[in-house]
Scaffold this motif. Structure first.
Motif, PDB file in Angstrom:
ATOM      1  N   LEU A  22       1.061  -1.399  -0.258  1.00  0.00           N
ATOM      2  CA  LEU A  22      -0.113  -0.029   0.177  1.00  0.00           C
ATOM      3  C   LEU A  22       0.632   1.252  -0.579  1.00  0.00           C
ATOM      4  CD1 LEU A  22      -2.634  -0.830   1.958  1.00  0.00           C
ATOM      5  CD2 LEU A  22      -3.286  -1.038  -0.190  1.00  0.00           C
ATOM      6  N   PRO A  23       1.834   1.004   0.925  1.00  0.00           N
ATOM      7  CA  PRO A  23       2.646   2.751   0.769  1.00  0.00           C
ATOM      8  C   PRO A  23       3.151   2.679  -0.773  1.00  0.00           C
ATOM      9  CG  PRO A  23       3.431   1.220   2.605  1.00  0.00           C
ATOM     10  CD  PRO A  23       2.701   0.827   1.611  1.00  0.00           C
ATOM     11  N   LEU A  24       4.123   1.643  -1.682  1.00  0.00           N
ATOM     12  CA  LEU A  24       4.179   1.926  -2.151  1.00  0.00           C
ATOM     13  C   LEU A  24       3.269   2.163  -3.402  1.00  0.00           C
ATOM     14  CD1 LEU A  24       6.737   1.392  -4.544  1.00  0.00           C
ATOM     15  CD2 LEU A  24       5.670  -0.716  -4.992  1.00  0.00           C
ATOM     16  N   ALA A  25       1.974   1.601  -3.258  1.00  0.00           N
ATOM     17  CA  ALA A  25       0.834   2.268  -4.592  1.00  0.00           C
ATOM     18  C   ALA A  25       0.216   3.405  -4.437  1.00  0.00           C
ATOM     19  CB  ALA A  25      -0.329   0.763  -3.894  1.00  0.00           C
ATOM     20  N   ALA A  26       0.315   3.640  -2.952  1.00  0.00           N
ATOM     21  CA  ALA A  26      -0.149   5.421  -2.890  1.00  0.00           C
ATOM     22  C   ALA A  26       0.034   6.169  -2.691  1.00  0.00           C
ATOM     23  CB  ALA A  26      -0.312   5.184  -1.508  1.00  0.00           C
ATOM     24  N   GLY A  27       1.968   6.376  -3.464  1.00  0.00           N
ATOM     25  CA  GLY A  27       3.468   6.994  -3.767  1.00  0.00           C
ATOM     26  C   GLY A  27       3.050   7.370  -5.509  1.00  0.00           C
ATOM     27  N   GLY A  28       2.703   6.040  -6.202  1.00  0.00           N
ATOM     28  CA  GLY A  28       2.414   5.381  -7.014  1.00  0.00           C
ATOM     29  C   GLY A  28       1.537   7.109  -7.384  1.00  0.00           C
ATOM     30  N   LEU A  29       0.538   6.594  -7.062  1.00  0.00           N
ATOM     31  CA  LEU A  29      -0.951   6.989  -7.273  1.00  0.00           C
ATOM     32  C   LEU A  29      -1.174   8.468  -7.012  1.00  0.00           C
ATOM     33  CD1 LEU A  29      -3.682   4.328  -5.444  1.00  0.00           C
ATOM     34  CD2 LEU A  29      -3.579   4.849  -7.913  1.00  0.00           C
ATOM     35  N   LEU A  30      -0.184   8.744  -5.923  1.00  0.00           N
ATOM     36  CA  LEU A  30       0.288  10.426  -6.113  1.00  0.00           C
ATOM     37  C   LEU A  30       0.766  11.204  -6.994  1.00  0.00           C
ATOM     38  CD1 LEU A  30       0.399  10.612  -2.292  1.00  0.00           C
ATOM     39  CD2 LEU A  30      -1.562  11.608  -3.374  1.00  0.00           C
ATOM     40  N   ILE A  31       2.238   9.969  -7.657  1.00  0.00           N
ATOM     41  CA  ILE A  31       2.292  11.095  -8.575  1.00  0.00           C
ATOM     42  C   ILE A  31       2.388  10.742  -9.786  1.00  0.00           C
ATOM     43  CG2 ILE A  31       4.684  10.589  -9.686  1.00  0.00           C
ATOM     44  CD1 ILE A  31       5.390   9.850  -7.124  1.00  0.00           C
ATOM     45  N   LYS A  35      -1.340  13.621 -12.800  1.00  0.00           N
ATOM     46  CA  LYS A  35      -0.248  13.797 -14.279  1.00  0.00           C
ATOM     47  C   LYS A  35      -1.191  13.199 -15.295  1.00  0.00           C
ATOM     48  CE  LYS A  35       4.522  14.763 -12.650  1.00  0.00           C
ATOM     49  NZ  LYS A  35       5.802  14.428 -13.077  1.00  0.00           N
ATOM     50  N   ALA A  36      -2.393  12.469 -15.283  1.00  0.00           N
ATOM     51  CA  ALA A  36      -2.692  11.400 -15.789  1.00  0.00           C
ATOM     52  C   ALA A  36      -4.183  12.235 -15.715  1.00  0.00           C
ATOM     53  CB  ALA A  36      -3.027  10.089 -15.354  1.00  0.00           C
ATOM     54  N   ALA A  49       0.470   3.973 -15.632  1.00  0.00           N
ATOM     55  CA  ALA A  49       0.784   3.817 -14.339  1.00  0.00           C
ATOM     56  C   ALA A  49       0.388   4.187 -12.389  1.00  0.00           C
ATOM     57  CB  ALA A  49       2.123   5.243 -14.808  1.00  0.00           C
ATOM     58  N   ALA A  50      -1.517   4.613 -13.286  1.00  0.00           N
ATOM     59  CA  ALA A  50      -1.768   5.035 -12.518  1.00  0.00           C
ATOM     60  C   ALA A  50      -2.985   3.404 -12.096  1.00  0.00           C
ATOM     61  CB  ALA A  50      -2.632   5.824 -12.476  1.00  0.00           C
ATOM     62  N   VAL A  51      -3.053   3.258 -13.456  1.00  0.00           N
ATOM     63  CA  VAL A  51      -3.228   1.445 -13.212  1.00  0.00           C
ATOM     64  C   VAL A  51      -3.227   0.902 -12.263  1.00  0.00           C
ATOM     65  CG1 VAL A  51      -4.907  -0.069 -14.276  1.00  0.00           C
ATOM     66  CG2 VAL A  51      -5.012   2.383 -14.775  1.00  0.00           C
ATOM     67  N   VAL A  52      -1.724   0.616 -13.083  1.00  0.00           N
ATOM     68  CA  VAL A  52      -0.334  -0.471 -12.405  1.00  0.00           C
ATOM     69  C   VAL A  52      -0.479  -0.253 -10.939  1.00  0.00           C
ATOM     70  CG1 VAL A  52       1.469  -1.254 -12.421  1.00  0.00           C
ATOM     71  CG2 VAL A  52       0.610  -1.159 -14.280  1.00  0.00           C
ATOM     72  N   SER A  53       0.431   1.507 -10.482  1.00  0.00           N
ATOM     73  CA  SER A  53       0.116   1.418  -8.878  1.00  0.00           C
ATOM     74  C   SER A  53      -0.791   0.386  -7.935  1.00  0.00           C
ATOM     75  CB  SER A  53       0.315   2.855  -9.045  1.00  0.00           C
ATOM     76  OG  SER A  53       1.054   3.657  -9.693  1.00  0.00           O
ATOM     77  N   ALA A  54      -2.603   1.311  -9.218  1.00  0.00           N
ATOM     78  CA  ALA A  54      -3.751   0.609  -8.061  1.00  0.00           C
ATOM     79  C   ALA A  54      -3.556  -0.825  -7.900  1.00  0.00           C
ATOM     80  CB  ALA A  54      -4.509   1.409  -8.951  1.00  0.00           C
TER      81      ALA A  54
END
Length: 156
Positions: A22-31, A35-36, A49-54
């Motif tokens: 979850l911390p990795l996914a949250a960081g990926g989504l916040l970034i 931008k998406a 990238a947002a879908v992969v992070s989620a």
């Protein structure tokens, strides 16, 4: 029932914690999400990238370890390995020197090996898994060495 046998009605199942990623996914989504939604020329790339992070935390759900009915079953994705508990020759912890032990290595009498990655598994569940293996495997199969104690989060 002897002290070495598990009742057939009580199989033990261990899975990684979905909270691990979850911390990795949250960081990926916040970034990637802002931008998406920006609408620029790179928006489709950031949307992917947002879908992969989620979906990244769901990857840990592809592993499950079950002990019951005289065998241990390890499911990693679509691949499933079953080893009879009575034929286990060795249960040991292994890993590299950077992160310490993070994998449980099972070996039966025929030399068949099965590696179980336990990096994302909670310490309590690791301890339940090893305790069940100690109760059901042949005597002396579970190596009580420093690496296994480190894997379980136990002192010294």
């Amino acid at each position: 029932m002897t002290d070495k046998a598990l009742p057939p009605s009580a199989p033990i199942s261990v899975r990684p914690s979905p909270l691990f990623g979850l911390p990795l996914a949250a960081g990926g989504l916040l970034i990637s999400l802002p931008k998406a939604l920006d609408g620029g020329s790179t928006a489709p790339v950031y949307a992917i990238a947002a879908v992969v992070s989620a979906l990244a935390p769901a990857v840990v759900l592809l592993l499950s370890v079950t002990i019951g009915r005289g065998r241990i079953t390890v499911r990693r994705g679509l691949r499933r390995t079953c080893l009879p508990l009575a034929e286990l020759r060795s249960v040991a912890a292994e890993g590299n020197s950077d992160r310490g032990p993070h994998t449980l290595l099972l070996e039966d009498r025929d030399g068949t090996r099965c590696r179980i990655p336990l990096l994302a598994v909670r310490r309590r569940d690791r301890q339940r898994l090893v305790t069940a293996l100690e109760r059901t495997a042949p005597p002396g199969a579970v190596r009580q060495d420093r690496a296994l104690r480190h894997l379980l989060g136990l002192p010294g």
